[in-house]
Scaffold this motif. Structure first.
Motif, short mmCIF file in Angstrom:
data_model
loop_
_atom_site.label_atom_id
_atom_site.label_comp_id
_atom_site.label_asym_id
_atom_site.label_seq_id
_atom_site.Cartn_x
_atom_site.Cartn_y
_atom_site.Cartn_z
N ALA A 1 4.07 -0.23 -7.73
CA ALA A 1 4.80 -0.20 -6.45
C ALA A 1 6.06 0.65 -6.58
CB ALA A 1 5.16 -1.62 -6.02
N ALA A 2 6.79 0.46 -7.69
CA ALA A 2 8.01 1.24 -7.90
C ALA A 2 7.69 2.72 -8.06
CB ALA A 2 8.77 0.72 -9.12
N ARG A 3 6.57 3.01 -8.73
CA ARG A 3 6.18 4.42 -8.88
C ARG A 3 5.87 5.06 -7.54
NH1 ARG A 3 5.83 5.58 -14.05
NH2 ARG A 3 5.11 3.91 -15.42
N LEU A 4 5.19 4.31 -6.68
CA LEU A 4 4.88 4.84 -5.35
C LEU A 4 6.18 5.10 -4.58
CD1 LEU A 4 1.86 2.55 -4.43
CD2 LEU A 4 1.78 5.03 -4.69
N LEU A 5 7.14 4.18 -4.68
CA LEU A 5 8.44 4.38 -4.03
C LEU A 5 9.11 5.64 -4.57
CD1 LEU A 5 9.94 0.77 -3.97
CD2 LEU A 5 8.95 2.05 -2.07
N SER A 6 9.01 5.81 -5.89
CA SER A 6 9.65 6.96 -6.51
C SER A 6 9.00 8.26 -6.05
CB SER A 6 9.56 6.80 -8.03
OG SER A 6 9.64 8.05 -8.66
N LEU A 7 7.67 8.28 -5.98
CA LEU A 7 6.97 9.50 -5.57
C LEU A 7 7.24 9.83 -4.10
CD1 LEU A 7 3.60 8.89 -7.40
CD2 LEU A 7 5.12 10.82 -7.79
N ALA A 8 7.35 8.77 -3.28
CA ALA A 8 7.58 9.01 -1.85
C ALA A 8 9.05 9.28 -1.57
CB ALA A 8 7.10 7.81 -1.04
N GLY A 9 9.95 8.83 -2.48
CA GLY A 9 11.38 9.04 -2.27
C GLY A 9 12.08 7.85 -1.64
N GLY A 10 11.38 6.71 -1.56
CA GLY A 10 12.03 5.53 -0.97
C GLY A 10 11.06 4.75 -0.12
N LEU A 11 11.47 3.54 0.26
CA LEU A 11 10.56 2.68 1.02
C LEU A 11 10.31 3.23 2.42
CD1 LEU A 11 8.89 0.15 1.19
CD2 LEU A 11 10.93 -1.14 1.80
N GLU A 12 11.39 3.73 3.05
CA GLU A 12 11.21 4.22 4.41
C GLU A 12 10.22 5.38 4.46
OE1 GLU A 12 14.74 5.28 6.52
OE2 GLU A 12 13.62 5.83 8.32
N SER A 13 10.38 6.33 3.54
CA SER A 13 9.47 7.48 3.62
C SER A 13 8.06 7.09 3.20
CB SER A 13 9.99 8.67 2.81
OG SER A 13 10.49 8.26 1.58
N LEU A 14 7.92 6.11 2.30
CA LEU A 14 6.57 5.63 1.97
C LEU A 14 5.94 4.97 3.19
CD1 LEU A 14 4.40 5.29 -0.23
CD2 LEU A 14 5.41 3.08 -0.78
N ALA A 15 6.74 4.21 3.94
CA ALA A 15 6.23 3.51 5.11
C ALA A 15 5.78 4.50 6.18
CB ALA A 15 7.30 2.59 5.68
N LYS A 16 6.34 5.70 6.15
CA LYS A 16 6.00 6.68 7.19
C LYS A 16 4.84 7.58 6.77
CE LYS A 16 10.39 6.69 9.54
NZ LYS A 16 11.73 7.26 9.60
N LYS A 17 4.34 7.39 5.55
CA LYS A 17 3.25 8.26 5.11
C LYS A 17 1.90 7.70 5.54
CE LYS A 17 5.52 10.52 1.30
NZ LYS A 17 6.09 11.50 2.26
N PRO A 18 0.99 8.57 5.95
CA PRO A 18 -0.37 8.11 6.25
C PRO A 18 -1.06 7.68 4.97
CG PRO A 18 -0.25 10.51 6.35
CD PRO A 18 1.16 10.02 6.15
N SER A 19 -2.06 6.83 5.11
CA SER A 19 -2.67 6.28 3.91
C SER A 19 -3.35 7.36 3.08
CB SER A 19 -3.63 5.16 4.29
OG SER A 19 -4.95 5.61 4.36
N GLY A 20 -3.83 8.43 3.73
CA GLY A 20 -4.45 9.51 2.98
C GLY A 20 -3.47 10.17 2.02
N THR A 21 -2.20 10.20 2.41
CA THR A 21 -1.16 10.76 1.54
C THR A 21 -0.86 9.80 0.40
OG1 THR A 21 -0.22 11.92 3.41
CG2 THR A 21 1.18 11.68 1.48
N VAL A 22 -0.79 8.49 0.72
CA VAL A 22 -0.54 7.49 -0.31
C VAL A 22 -1.64 7.56 -1.37
CG1 VAL A 22 -0.35 5.01 -0.76
CG2 VAL A 22 0.65 5.97 1.32
#
Lengths: 210, 284
Positions: B172-193
Motif C-alpha cells: 500500500a505504501a509503495r502504491l502511494l509512493s508511486l502515485a505521489g500520495g493518497l489523493e493522486s492514487l485515489a484519482k487514478k483509474p484502476s488500469g493505471t493502478v
C-alpha cells in the motif's frame, strides 16, 4: 542576434563565457566577484531561448508572471533582471527551495498554486508585461490560454513546450504543431524554435495576445 | 472589484490573515492590485504594497508547504523510499564487504548476512578494523531499513485503512509512493493502478515494441503471484480494481469497508478455479 534584456549579460565566469545575471546565488551556480552568476541554458528553458537568440521582447524591469517555477532556478534569474515577479508552482517539494530563493529577493512572490486554475491567484497577481511558462503537464496550450487574462495587450508570452508532457509516443514536431495551433486561438505566434541542443524535444515560443 | 483583492478590508498589522487570504482567496480576473491597495489606503505607496505582498506570500507559501508536505501520506512516501534506498545501499556495500572480507579472513560469504558475521569480529590490525567497521555500517543500514519497515506497517493502516487491509501495509505504501500520495492514487483509474511500477514496460508498449504489461508493483500481491501465469492478467485487473476503490474510500470518506476484502477473495477464487477446471478437462 537580438539584444539581451538589461541585467542579462554575456560574461566570463570561471574561464567560460555565457549568460549571467546579478543577484544572490541560488543553487550553487558559478559566480564572480561582482555578484554575477552563471545562467546555464541547459538548466533553464528561458535561458536557452535567450542563448539561442530568440527575440523575447524583454528589455529588463518588466512585471512577470512565471508559471511552473519549480525550485526557482530560472525564476531566480528572471527576478534578478525584472520588476515584480510572481512565481506559480503547484508541487510542494520544489516550493520549499523556491521559498529560499524568494527570501533572498525583494520582489519575487512565491505562490503554491495550480497554473490550470488562474482564479486561485487572480486576487494576488496584477496584469503583467510578460508571462513565462514552463509547465510539464498535458494541456500546455490550455494553461497559456487560461492565463492570457494576466497579460497586458502589448505583453509577451514566452513559453517552453515539452513534447513529452503532451504525448510520449507521438512525433515531437506533430505535438508542437498541435500545441501551437491551440495557442493561436488566443495568441499571435511571433517566433518558434526548437531548444536543441540545450533541451531535447522542447519548443520555445514567443507570442503576444491577439 | 476591490472586494476580490487579497487585502480587502485587511488590517495591515495582521500578517496571519494576510497569508491565509493569499492561500484561500480567489478572483474572477486580475486587476491593478498595487494601485488599488494605495487607493484604498492598505499601503502607503507601491513599494510599501510590494513589501506587504512579499511578507504575505512568503508566510502563506511556508504554511501551505508545511501543510501539504506534513500530510501523513507524504511521510509514508518518504519512509518507503528511504527504506528502499537503505536496502539497496546495504546490499551494494555488502558486496564490497564480502570482496574485502574474503581477502582478509578465512571464512567467506555473501550479502548482508556475511556482513553481520564480520561485524561481530574483534578486529586486530588496522586493515581489519576498516573492513569490520564497513561491515557494521552495512548492518546498521539494514537495521534502519527494518525499522522503516516497521514504521510503515504501523502507519499505513492509519492513513489508508482499506488500502492497507487489501494490499498489505508495505505494498500500500509503495502504491502511494508511486502515485505521489493518497489523493493522486485515489484519482487514478484502476488500469493505471494495475501497471504502476511497470512504467518502462508500459512505455515500450506504447511505442509499439512490446505487449502491454499485465501488472506493475501489485505483482508482489498473493492474489497475482498465487495465480497461474495464464490468469495473472485477470487477477491483476481484479485486484487493481479493488485497490482503486479502496484508495478512493480512504481518501474521500475514510471509513472501513471489510466487504472489499471478501469481494476480492471471492473474485480471485473464481479466477484461480479456472486452473482446476482446465485440469479437470485434461483428465477427461
Amino acid at each position: 542576434m537580438s539584444e539581451l534584456p538589461v541585467g542579462v549579460e554575456r560574461r566570463d565566469i570561471g574561464g567560460e563565457t555565457g549568460l549571467a545575471t546579478q543577484g544572490p546565488p541560488a543553487y550553487g551556480e558559478p559566480t564572480d566577484e561582482e555578484g554575477w552568476r552563471r545562467w546555464n541554458p541547459r538548466r533553464s528553458k528561458l535561458g536557452a531561448m535567450l542563448a539561442s537568440g530568440m527575440d523575447t521582447g524583454l528589455a529588463g524591469g518588466e512585471t512577470v508572471l512565471y508559471l511552473g517555477a519549480a525550485a526557482g532556478t530560472t525564476v531566480s534569474h528572471v527576478a534578478d533582471f525584472s520588476g515584480p515577479t510572481y512565481a506559480v508552482e503547484f508541487a510542494p517539494r520544489p516550493v520549499r527551495d523556491l521559498l529560499d530563493v524568494a527570501e533572498e529577493r525583494d520582489r519575487l512572490f512565491p505562490l503554491l498554486k495550480d497554473a490550470r486554475n488562474p482564479e486561485t491567484y487572480a486576487h494576488v497577481v496584477e496584469p503583467v508585461d510578460a508571462i513565462v511558462q514552463d509547465v510539464a503537464t498535458r494541456g500546455q496550450a490550455e494553461v497559456a490560454l487560461a492565463n492570457r487574462e494576466f497579460l497586458r495587450d502589448d505583453g509577451r508570452l514566452l513559453m517552453a513546450v515539452k513534447a513529452r508532457s503532451e504525448d510520449v509516443t507521438a512525433d515531437p514536431e506533430a505535438v508542437f504543431d498541435d500545441v501551437v495551433g491551440t495557442l493561436s486561438e488566443g495568441y499571435e505566434i511571433l517566433e518558434r524554435e526548437r531548444l536543441e541542443p540545450y533541451h531535447t524535444d522542447h519548443l520555445g515560443v514567443v507570442a503576444r495576445p491577439r | 472589484m476591490t472586494a476580490d483583492a487579497w487585502f480587502a478590508d485587511l488590517d495591515p498589522a495582521d500578517p496571519e490573515t494576510a497569508a491565509n487570504r493569499i492561500r484561500e482567496g480567489s478572483a474572477d480576473s486580475p486587476a491593478d492590485w498595487s494601485a488599488l491597495a494605495v487607493e484604498t489606503g492598505f499601503a502607503t505607496d507601491e513599494d510599501d504594497y510590494y513589501d506587504r505582498l512579499r511578507e504575505a506570500t512568503l508566510e502563506g507559501g511556508q504554511a501551505a508547504v508545511e501543510e501539504r508536505e506534513g500530510a501523513v501520506d507524504q511521510q509514508l512516501v518518504h519512509a518507503v523510499r528511504a527504506m528502499d534506498d537503505c536496502r539497496r545501499q546495504a546490499n551494494e556495500l555488502a558486496e564490497r564487504v564480502a570482496e574485502w572480507g574474503g581477502s582478509r579472513f578465512e571464512e567467506a560469504g555473501t550479502g548482508v548476512e556475511y556482513a553481520r558475521e564480520l561485524s561481530e569480529r574483534n578486529p586486530e590490525t588496522l586493515g581489519d578494523r576498516r573492513a569490520v567497521s564497513l561491515a557494521r555500517r552495512v548492518v546498521a543500514l539494514d537495521e534502519e531499513a527494518d525499522a522503516l519497515g516497521e514504521f510503515i506497517e504501523a502507519t499505513t493502516p492509519e492513513v489508508a485503512p482499506n488500502l492497507a487491509a487489501l494490499a498489505g501495509p508495505v505494498l500500500a505504501a509503495r502504491l502511494l509512493s508511486l502515485a505521489g500520495g493518497l489523493e493522486s492514487l485515489a484519482k487514478k483509474p484502476s488500469g493505471t493502478v494495475q501497471v504502476l511500477g511497470a512504467e518502462d514496460a508500459l512505455f515500450a508498449h506504447l511505442r509499439g515494441d512490446a505487449p502491454s504489461p499485465k501488472h506493475g508493483i501489485i505483482y508482489t500481491h498473493d492474489a497475482v503471484r498465487g495465480t497461474r501465469p495464464e490468469d495473472r492478467g485477470s487477477a491483476a485487473r481484479a485486484l487493481a480494481g479493488k485497490l482503486a476503490i479502496a484508495a478512493r474510500i480512504d481518501h474521500y470518506s475514510g471509513d472501513r469497508r471489510p466487504e472489499l476484502e471478501a469481494e476480492l477473495d471471492d473474485r480471485i477464487a473464481t479466477i484461480q478455479a479456472r486452473a482446476d477446471d482446465a485440469e479437470a478437462d485434461d483428465d477427461e
